[in-house]
Scaffold this motif. Structure first.
Motif, PDB file in Angstrom:
ATOM      1  N   GLY A 220      54.169  44.977  51.060  1.00  0.00           N
ATOM      2  CA  GLY A 220      54.271  46.471  51.436  1.00  0.00           C
ATOM      3  C   GLY A 220      52.593  46.946  50.479  1.00  0.00           C
ATOM      4  N   ILE A 221      52.261  47.851  50.946  1.00  0.00           N
ATOM      5  CA  ILE A 221      51.049  48.705  50.160  1.00  0.00           C
ATOM      6  C   ILE A 221      51.635  50.313  50.206  1.00  0.00           C
ATOM      7  CG2 ILE A 221      49.347  46.977  50.724  1.00  0.00           C
ATOM      8  CD1 ILE A 221      48.281  48.839  52.514  1.00  0.00           C
ATOM      9  N   ARG A 222      50.967  51.057  49.236  1.00  0.00           N
ATOM     10  CA  ARG A 222      51.178  52.266  49.162  1.00  0.00           C
ATOM     11  C   ARG A 222      50.332  53.157  50.323  1.00  0.00           C
ATOM     12  NH1 ARG A 222      50.157  52.038  43.461  1.00  0.00           N
ATOM     13  NH2 ARG A 222      48.257  53.094  43.914  1.00  0.00           N
ATOM     14  N   GLY A 223      50.749  54.413  50.641  1.00  0.00           N
ATOM     15  CA  GLY A 223      50.110  55.050  51.652  1.00  0.00           C
ATOM     16  C   GLY A 223      48.947  55.622  51.426  1.00  0.00           C
ATOM     17  N   ASP A 224      48.547  55.458  50.063  1.00  0.00           N
ATOM     18  CA  ASP A 224      47.170  56.264  49.644  1.00  0.00           C
ATOM     19  C   ASP A 224      46.206  54.923  49.424  1.00  0.00           C
ATOM     20  OD1 ASP A 224      48.109  54.873  47.338  1.00  0.00           O
ATOM     21  OD2 ASP A 224      47.729  56.586  46.023  1.00  0.00           O
ATOM     22  N   SER A 225      46.438  53.739  49.932  1.00  0.00           N
ATOM     23  CA  SER A 225      45.682  52.503  49.954  1.00  0.00           C
ATOM     24  C   SER A 225      44.605  52.882  51.007  1.00  0.00           C
ATOM     25  CB  SER A 225      46.281  51.300  50.237  1.00  0.00           C
ATOM     26  OG  SER A 225      47.365  51.093  49.285  1.00  0.00           O
ATOM     27  N   VAL A 226      43.339  52.405  50.865  1.00  0.00           N
ATOM     28  CA  VAL A 226      42.290  52.830  51.864  1.00  0.00           C
ATOM     29  C   VAL A 226      41.821  51.591  52.685  1.00  0.00           C
ATOM     30  CG1 VAL A 226      41.582  54.875  50.525  1.00  0.00           C
ATOM     31  CG2 VAL A 226      40.516  52.632  49.955  1.00  0.00           C
ATOM     32  N   GLU A 263      47.996  56.028  54.920  1.00  0.00           N
ATOM     33  CA  GLU A 263      48.976  56.899  55.352  1.00  0.00           C
ATOM     34  C   GLU A 263      48.380  58.027  56.543  1.00  0.00           C
ATOM     35  OE1 GLU A 263      52.285  59.912  53.284  1.00  0.00           O
ATOM     36  OE2 GLU A 263      50.301  59.667  52.276  1.00  0.00           O
ATOM     37  N   LYS A 264      47.069  58.405  56.219  1.00  0.00           N
ATOM     38  CA  LYS A 264      46.608  59.187  57.217  1.00  0.00           C
ATOM     39  C   LYS A 264      46.154  58.452  58.439  1.00  0.00           C
ATOM     40  CE  LYS A 264      45.839  62.965  54.443  1.00  0.00           C
ATOM     41  NZ  LYS A 264      46.726  64.172  54.914  1.00  0.00           N
ATOM     42  N   LEU A 265      45.721  57.254  58.467  1.00  0.00           N
ATOM     43  CA  LEU A 265      45.478  56.418  59.612  1.00  0.00           C
ATOM     44  C   LEU A 265      46.855  56.480  60.508  1.00  0.00           C
ATOM     45  CD1 LEU A 265      43.569  54.674  61.167  1.00  0.00           C
ATOM     46  CD2 LEU A 265      44.264  52.731  59.950  1.00  0.00           C
TER      47      LEU A 265
END
Length: 309
Positions: A220-226, A263-265
């Motif tokens: 898993g990764i956080r939603g703010d990872s780019v 998250e935005k993606l």
């Protein structure tokens, strides 16, 4: 079943100390498996004897076994890991996780106000990092170590009071997890797909260490990872002109291109990219979630001017 349990306990503890101590450990394990909500030593002792007059002697045996005796825990875990490797059918994954144990006060080893995924909040608790082998048909723990926060490892008097060895120093959960992996692979546990949540997977260094060990992973990764959007290709680093002196350019120029938070993606994906998957049968029925799969380039190297992963 009693015969199978006896055979299992013999394989775990054979050769470890005197017969009396091994027998007491057998009783302790049986006490944990018997009915009854309270699994502390006193009520377990009462369930293990036939006569009430025998309870105190049993309690003393159990107390000495788990509190006073020195057990070779690495060897016990080694034996357990190899037994699970051999006996559990269709093993397909290694699973890293951590478990929180709620505690009152401040005297239990490692207790601190810290986040626990088990509790789902920050609270007063102990946290242990664990490694498991798993398949659709079962799983088993092959490694567990207590996490000691920096406030503990910096206080030698506190460590000495609870019996922590003097050579123990501060380690992050990532370092503990990698140590458990290294130990298990050294025992002969087969390299498999590794699963971990964002507490581990969000750290770039952790993922790079898994790759270095040849372990495929889903983490898993956080939603703010780019990440870079689908289809992005980094521009090539220009070749150094023949007449130019000095070192060649090593930084990657991205121009106006910008990475996106995952998250935005995800929020921008069309509905047709998502698929509902039933992933577990729980006590309240089928558990399902929506999933989408994309091939992307990571962008954590972007700020350093390095090419994407």
């Amino acid at each position: 079943m009693e015969g199978e349990l006896e055979s299992f306990l013999t394989s775990m503890f054979a050769g470890m100390g005197r017969v009396e101590r091994r027998r007491a450990m057998d009783w302790y394990v049986k006490g944990l498996l018997l009915e009854g909500e309270r699994k502390s030593i006193d009520p377990m002792a009462g369930r293990l004897v036939e006569e009430a007059s025998e309870k105190d002697a049993m309690r003393q045996r159990l107390q000495q076994c788990v509190s006073g005796s020195a057990w070779a825990d690495d060897e016990v875990m080694h034996r357990l890991a190899l037994k699970l490797e051999e006996d559990l059918p269709d093993l397909e994954a290694l699973v890293l996780d951590d478990t929180g144990f709620p505690k009152k006060g401040r005297h239990s080893v490692g207790v601190a106000r810290q986040y626990s995924g088990t509790l789902g909040r920050t609270d007063n608790c102990q946290v242990a990092v664990s490694l498991h082998v798993a398949s659709e048909k079962g799983s088993g723990c092959i490694g567990m170590r207590m996490y000691l926060p920096a406030e503990w490892t910096a206080d030698t008097k506190r460590l000495r009071k609870v019996g922590v060895p003097q050579d123990v120093s501060f380690e992050t959960k990532r370092e503990i997890a990698l140590g458990l992996l290294e130990r298990a692979l050294g025992w002969g546990v087969k390299p498999r797909l590794l699963l971990a949540d964002s507490g581990y997977g969000n750290e770039v260094e952790f993922r790079e260490e898994l790759t270095r060990r040849g372990l495929p992973y889903i983490v898993g990764i956080r939603g703010d990872s780019v990440v870079w959007p689908p289809g992005f290709e980094p521009p090539p680093i220009p070749a150094k002109p023949a007449r130019m002196s000095g070192p060649a350019r090593t930084r990657c120029r991205y121009g106006e291109a910008k990475p996106l938070a995952v998250e935005k993606l995800a929020e921008g994906l069309p509905r047709t990219d998502w698929k509902s998957v039933n992933w577990r049968e729980g006590a309240k029925g089928s558990r399902s979630s929506r999933f989408a799969a994309l091939r992307l380039r990571t962008a954590h190297r972007h700020s350093l001017g390095l090419a994407p992963g």
